[in-house]
Design a protein around this motif. Structure first.
Motif, mmCIF file in Angstrom:
data_model
loop_
_atom_site.group_PDB
_atom_site.id
_atom_site.type_symbol
_atom_site.label_atom_id
_atom_site.label_comp_id
_atom_site.label_asym_id
_atom_site.label_seq_id
_atom_site.Cartn_x
_atom_site.Cartn_y
_atom_site.Cartn_z
ATOM 1 N N GLU A 137 0.829 -1.209 0.000
ATOM 2 C CA GLU A 137 0.000 0.000 0.000
ATOM 3 C C GLU A 137 0.864 1.259 0.000
ATOM 4 O OE1 GLU A 137 -3.329 0.455 -0.285
ATOM 5 O OE2 GLU A 137 -3.314 -1.667 -0.791
ATOM 6 N N ALA A 138 1.990 1.213 0.701
ATOM 7 C CA ALA A 138 2.894 2.370 0.722
ATOM 8 C C ALA A 138 3.422 2.664 -0.674
ATOM 9 C CB ALA A 138 4.050 2.104 1.683
ATOM 10 N N ASP A 139 3.777 1.605 -1.422
ATOM 11 C CA ASP A 139 4.269 1.813 -2.784
ATOM 12 C C ASP A 139 3.156 2.280 -3.718
ATOM 13 O OD1 ASP A 139 6.895 1.289 -2.244
ATOM 14 O OD2 ASP A 139 6.845 -0.799 -2.908
ATOM 15 N N LYS A 140 1.924 1.800 -3.495
ATOM 16 C CA LYS A 140 0.800 2.284 -4.309
ATOM 17 C C LYS A 140 0.632 3.784 -4.148
ATOM 18 C CE LYS A 140 -1.862 -2.028 -4.136
ATOM 19 N NZ LYS A 140 -3.070 -2.682 -3.577
ATOM 20 N N GLN A 141 0.786 4.254 -2.921
ATOM 21 C CA GLN A 141 0.681 5.686 -2.656
ATOM 22 C C GLN A 141 1.760 6.459 -3.410
ATOM 23 O OE1 GLN A 141 -0.896 7.303 1.288
ATOM 24 N NE2 GLN A 141 1.315 7.419 1.562
ATOM 25 N N LYS A 142 2.977 5.905 -3.439
ATOM 26 C CA LYS A 142 4.077 6.539 -4.163
ATOM 27 C C LYS A 142 3.838 6.496 -5.670
ATOM 28 C CE LYS A 142 7.693 5.701 -0.698
ATOM 29 N NZ LYS A 142 8.239 7.066 -0.597
ATOM 30 N N VAL A 143 3.264 5.416 -6.155
ATOM 31 C CA VAL A 143 2.945 5.326 -7.583
ATOM 32 C C VAL A 143 1.939 6.412 -7.966
ATOM 33 C CG1 VAL A 143 1.893 3.905 -9.395
ATOM 34 C CG2 VAL A 143 3.468 2.868 -7.751
ATOM 35 N N ALA A 144 0.931 6.614 -7.111
ATOM 36 C CA ALA A 144 -0.063 7.648 -7.384
ATOM 37 C C ALA A 144 0.583 9.035 -7.430
ATOM 38 C CB ALA A 144 -1.162 7.606 -6.325
ATOM 39 N N LEU A 145 1.513 9.298 -6.522
ATOM 40 C CA LEU A 145 2.230 10.574 -6.551
ATOM 41 C C LEU A 145 3.133 10.662 -7.775
ATOM 42 C CD1 LEU A 145 3.232 11.058 -2.799
ATOM 43 C CD2 LEU A 145 1.595 12.419 -4.107
ATOM 44 N N GLN A 165 -4.220 6.698 6.115
ATOM 45 C CA GLN A 165 -3.582 5.400 6.193
ATOM 46 C C GLN A 165 -3.072 5.225 7.614
ATOM 47 O OE1 GLN A 165 -3.710 3.559 3.513
ATOM 48 N NE2 GLN A 165 -4.224 5.081 1.959
ATOM 49 N N ASN A 166 -2.222 4.219 7.821
ATOM 50 C CA ASN A 166 -1.619 4.134 9.150
ATOM 51 C C ASN A 166 -0.601 5.253 9.315
ATOM 52 O OD1 ASN A 166 1.018 3.301 8.236
ATOM 53 N ND2 ASN A 166 0.204 1.235 7.956
ATOM 54 N N GLU A 167 -0.176 5.488 10.535
ATOM 55 C CA GLU A 167 0.633 6.654 10.846
ATOM 56 C C GLU A 167 1.963 6.667 10.103
ATOM 57 O OE1 GLU A 167 1.228 10.327 12.146
ATOM 58 O OE2 GLU A 167 -0.597 9.152 12.394
ATOM 59 N N GLN A 168 2.565 5.489 9.954
ATOM 60 C CA GLN A 168 3.851 5.415 9.262
ATOM 61 C C GLN A 168 3.709 5.826 7.802
ATOM 62 O OE1 GLN A 168 6.904 5.009 10.271
ATOM 63 N NE2 GLN A 168 7.774 5.033 8.206
ATOM 64 N N ARG A 169 2.666 5.339 7.137
ATOM 65 C CA ARG A 169 2.462 5.694 5.725
ATOM 66 C C ARG A 169 2.127 7.174 5.583
ATOM 67 N NH1 ARG A 169 -0.075 0.648 4.992
ATOM 68 N NH2 ARG A 169 -2.145 1.520 4.668
ATOM 69 N N ARG A 170 1.398 7.698 6.556
ATOM 70 C CA ARG A 170 1.079 9.127 6.511
ATOM 71 C C ARG A 170 2.347 9.963 6.589
ATOM 72 N NH1 ARG A 170 -3.796 11.759 7.298
ATOM 73 N NH2 ARG A 170 -3.620 13.981 7.782
ATOM 74 N N ARG A 171 3.258 9.586 7.490
ATOM 75 C CA ARG A 171 4.520 10.318 7.612
ATOM 76 C C ARG A 171 5.335 10.224 6.327
ATOM 77 N NH1 ARG A 171 4.639 8.117 12.977
ATOM 78 N NH2 ARG A 171 6.059 6.484 12.253
ATOM 79 N N GLU A 172 5.352 9.044 5.715
ATOM 80 C CA GLU A 172 6.095 8.862 4.466
ATOM 81 C C GLU A 172 5.481 9.708 3.351
ATOM 82 O OE1 GLU A 172 5.921 4.690 3.819
ATOM 83 O OE2 GLU A 172 7.478 4.221 5.307
ATOM 84 N N MET A 173 4.147 9.730 3.295
ATOM 85 C CA MET A 173 3.465 10.515 2.267
ATOM 86 C C MET A 173 3.773 11.999 2.429
ATOM 87 S SD MET A 173 0.683 12.691 1.756
ATOM 88 C CE MET A 173 -0.137 12.447 3.330
#
Length: 223
Positions: A137-145, A165-173
């Motif tokens: 899911e984290a990579d999907k978010q990066k693909v969308a960006l 998303q979960n907190e870690q993915r939010r911070r990465e985004m």
């Protein structure tokens, strides 16, 4: 120029609900701006009107000196990151990121360079050949960006739902979006109902309530 200007912007729905009331605002080229307020205050509606996903009842939106009101969404020099990534799960990452460029009939070499540069920028070069339905899911978010920035937009619109998303993915985004703003010079308009996030992320915070701007705060803690 990637400035964004609203002049007496209004949005009233057919049932009579007034979502945005006479909003006038100027956002400078390269700024990271957050729109903060409770659910239903009109902040997401403004983003959707900029992107062309909501009709404007009255008023004007400019990108630089270009009036956006009657320009089709696909022809606006904008990129949008909302909750639904609209990724094609049976295509690989490369094909998802390049789709918009191929629809514009850009040369193959230009497409390849843009996709690989964006993938390296976001740290997803290693999954370019993988299908969407097998990556994280984290990579999907990066693909969308990545799909957004390959089109070289002047402005990136990010709704809070994109980061739900979960907190870690939010911070990465958030880290990725700050990097896009700083390193690529893209103006960012970010909607949130988290006060701490609003005031620590941005150059400028737009406080909203009941469809109106109640305060504008220049932030010394921004990106």
């Amino acid at each position: 120029m990637a400035s964004v200007t609203f002049k007496n912007l209004n949005k009233t729905y057919p049932n009579g609900f007034v979502s945005v009331k006479d909003v006038s605002l100027n956002i400078e080229d390269g700024e990271f701006v957050t729109f903060y307020g409770p659910s239903g205050c009109g902040k997401s509606t403004i983003l959707r009107m900029i992107g062309g996903l909501e009709d404007i009842t009255s008023g004007e939106i400019y990108l630089g000196t270009e009036l956006l009101n009657d320009i089709l969404p696909r022809d606006r020099r904008l990129a949008m990151a909302f909750q639904n990534y609209v990724l094609y799960k049976y295509l690989n990452v490369y094909d998802n990121m390049s789709l918009g460029l191929r629809l514009r009939n850009l040369p193959r070499g230009v497409i390849d360079a843009r996709v690989r540069t964006a993938a390296e920028f976001l740290g997803i070069s290693g999954v370019l050949d993988k299908r969407i339905n097998v990556i994280s899911e984290a990579d999907k978010q990066k693909v969308a960006l990545g799909r957004a920035i390959v089109c070289n937009p002047k402005v990136l619109l990010v709704d809070e739902d994109f980061a739900r998303q979960n907190e870690q993915r939010r911070r990465e985004m958030i880290s990725d979006i700050k990097k896009i703003n700083k390193d690529r010079g893209i103006t960012v308009l970010y909607v949130t109902n988290d006060y701490d996030e609003a005031v620590t992320l941005a150059h400028k915070v737009i406080f909203m309530k009941d469809g109106e701007i109640t305060k504008i705060k220049e932030s010394c803690k921004g990106v």
